[in-house]
Design an enzyme around this catalytic site. Structure first.
Site, short mmCIF file in Angstrom:
data_model
loop_
_atom_site.label_atom_id
_atom_site.label_comp_id
_atom_site.label_asym_id
_atom_site.label_seq_id
_atom_site.Cartn_x
_atom_site.Cartn_y
_atom_site.Cartn_z
N TRP A 101 -10.91 28.89 58.42
CA TRP A 101 -9.70 29.58 57.96
C TRP A 101 -8.61 28.59 57.58
CZ3 TRP A 101 -10.64 33.87 55.90
CH2 TRP A 101 -11.60 34.73 56.43
N ASP A 171 -1.24 31.27 61.47
CA ASP A 171 -2.14 32.36 61.10
C ASP A 171 -2.75 32.90 62.39
OD1 ASP A 171 -4.16 34.05 60.37
OD2 ASP A 171 -5.26 32.59 59.15
N LYS A 195 -8.28 42.66 63.56
CA LYS A 195 -8.95 42.04 64.69
C LYS A 195 -8.36 42.50 66.02
CE LYS A 195 -10.61 38.87 61.55
NZ LYS A 195 -10.18 37.95 60.51
C1 LIG Z 1 -10.07 37.28 59.40
C2 LIG Z 1 -9.16 36.13 59.22
C3 LIG Z 1 -8.54 35.86 58.00
C4 LIG Z 1 -8.77 36.70 56.77
O1 LIG Z 1 -8.19 37.92 56.89
P1 LIG Z 1 -8.17 38.99 55.70
O2 LIG Z 1 -7.29 40.03 56.27
O3 LIG Z 1 -9.59 39.42 55.50
O4 LIG Z 1 -7.62 38.33 54.50
C5 LIG Z 1 -7.69 34.78 57.92
N1 LIG Z 1 -7.45 34.00 58.99
C6 LIG Z 1 -8.04 34.23 60.19
C7 LIG Z 1 -7.74 33.32 61.34
C8 LIG Z 1 -8.91 35.30 60.33
O5 LIG Z 1 -9.49 35.53 61.52
#
Ligand SMILES: *Cc1c(COP(=O)(O)O)cnc(C)c1O
Length: 360
Positions: A101, A171, A195
């Protein structure tokens, strides 16, 4: 049979939240409408969104000089919105590379400005977090971006980098609300909801007010944080149903003792699973350095990959779902977000011990 869903995302939601949503599906609080059918500018829906924001602020103790934004586009859209909004005329931004990521955030940021990668875990296949005192930071960076929990690699920061006067951007898609944080250490936090918060389609941004309002020329209206902060996330139609479910999750978290209680359970859950892996005499293996192991996403391999298919089939038969590892890593991955109960992890560990005994 009780089903335990170990999906990395979209992921398990609290059972009681889904039940409440079912009860309110056709008629929300005697309004005669489903939340899905309400005008986002009507008093019913406005109260739902206001309550969700209030509860989120309370749970994370978000200071008054931070805006909470309910957006769409996923965390992936934030990979672009962050540089578009936060470069603010500076030459470059600092990025930490701890895995998949991080890499995506870095490659998107490069479209908008220079990126200084302050450190990378590539030398050990992203199985650890390089020590802070080895990072090559730029004191003039527009911001420092990192990924507190790498959902795919299973590497998590147990500490917050001290970026000094440089705004820290995180993030938190896969570990927001799983542990206590001090929001005032961050300039901006973003997270896709699917998540640890609610259904896919909602992205939460928490941003310090003074960082808003200096976008790159040509930035589309919808990608400017100011558009959303000035309009209480109602410049256009927000993802109303997702915000409603997230709000129910926040209410449940409050009932259950808040983030501190979640963190305690998350420590117990992850310790249980890592102990089982480490006590298996090498039958199971987790490649991540012990000090940097994620409490949320736990990747592990079997000694003999030829047993993977069998493991997954038998796990499925016991109601232990979606344990297959990410396609880039292989093996298994157990995602044990807030909504995964301790009993779910215990059931998985019992199965793993039996399987190892049989095939070890
Ligand atoms: C799942 C995830 C993403 C991507 O998320 P989307 O909502 O599908 O764009 C980005 N960063 C992390 C750490 C993630 O777990």
């Amino acid at each position: 049979m009780t089903i335990y869903n170990f999906s990395a995302g979209p992921a398990v939601l609290p059972h009681e939240v889904l039940q409440q949503a079912r009860e309110e599906l056709l008629d929300w609080h005697g309004s005669g409408m489903s939340v899905m059918e309400m005008s986002h500018r009507g008093k019913e829906y406005m109260s739902i969104q206001a309550e969700a924001e209030k509860d989120l602020r309370e749970l994370l103790t978000i200071p008054a000089n931070y805006k909470v934004l309910f957006l769409q586009g996923g965390a992936s859209q934030q990979f672009a919105m962050v540089p578009m909004n936060l470069l603010r005329g500076k030459k470059s931004a600092d990025y930490v590379n701890t895995g998949e990521w991080s890499k995506k955030a870095i490659s998107e940021a490069k479209k908008f400005g220079a990126v200084n990668v302050v450190t990378t875990g590539a030398d050990k296949n992203f199985s650890y977090i390089p020590a802070f005192d080895t990072w090559q930071r730029d004191p003039d960076a527009a911001y420092l971006h990192y990924t507190p929990n790498e959902t795919i690699g299973g590497v998590e920061f147990n500490w917050v980098p001290d970026s000094g006067a440089v705004p820290l951007v995180a993030d938190m898609s896969s570990n927001i609300m799983s542990r206590q944080i001090e929001v005032n250490k961050f300039g901006l936090i973003y997270a896709g909801a699917q998540k640890n918060i609610g259904p896919a389609g909602l992205t939460i941004v928490i941003v310090r007010e003074d960082l808003i309002g200096q976008v790159l020329a040509g930035t589309p209206t919808m990608l400017d944080y100011k558009t959303h902060s000035e309009n209480d996330s109602m410049y256009n139609t927000p993802p109303t149903y997702g915000i409603y479910i997230a709000g129910l999750v926040f209410q449940m978290l409050k009932r259950k003792g808040g983030i501190a209680a979640m963190e305690k359970t998350n420590i117990a859950k992850s310790n249980l699973l890592y102990s089982a892996i480490d006590a298996s005499n090498g039958f199971y293996h987790c490649p991540v350095a012990k000090s940097d192991r994620s409490r949320m996403n736990i990747p592990f391999t079997l000694k003999d990959a030829a047993l993977d298919g069998d493991f997954l089939k038998q796990a499925d038969a016991r109601g232990l779902l979606q344990l297959k590892g990410h396609r880039s890593v292989g093996g298994m991955r157990a995602s044990i977000y807030n909504a995964m109960p301790l009993e779910g992890v215990q059931t998985l560990v019992n199965f793993m011990n039996e399987f190892a005994k049989l095939h070890g």
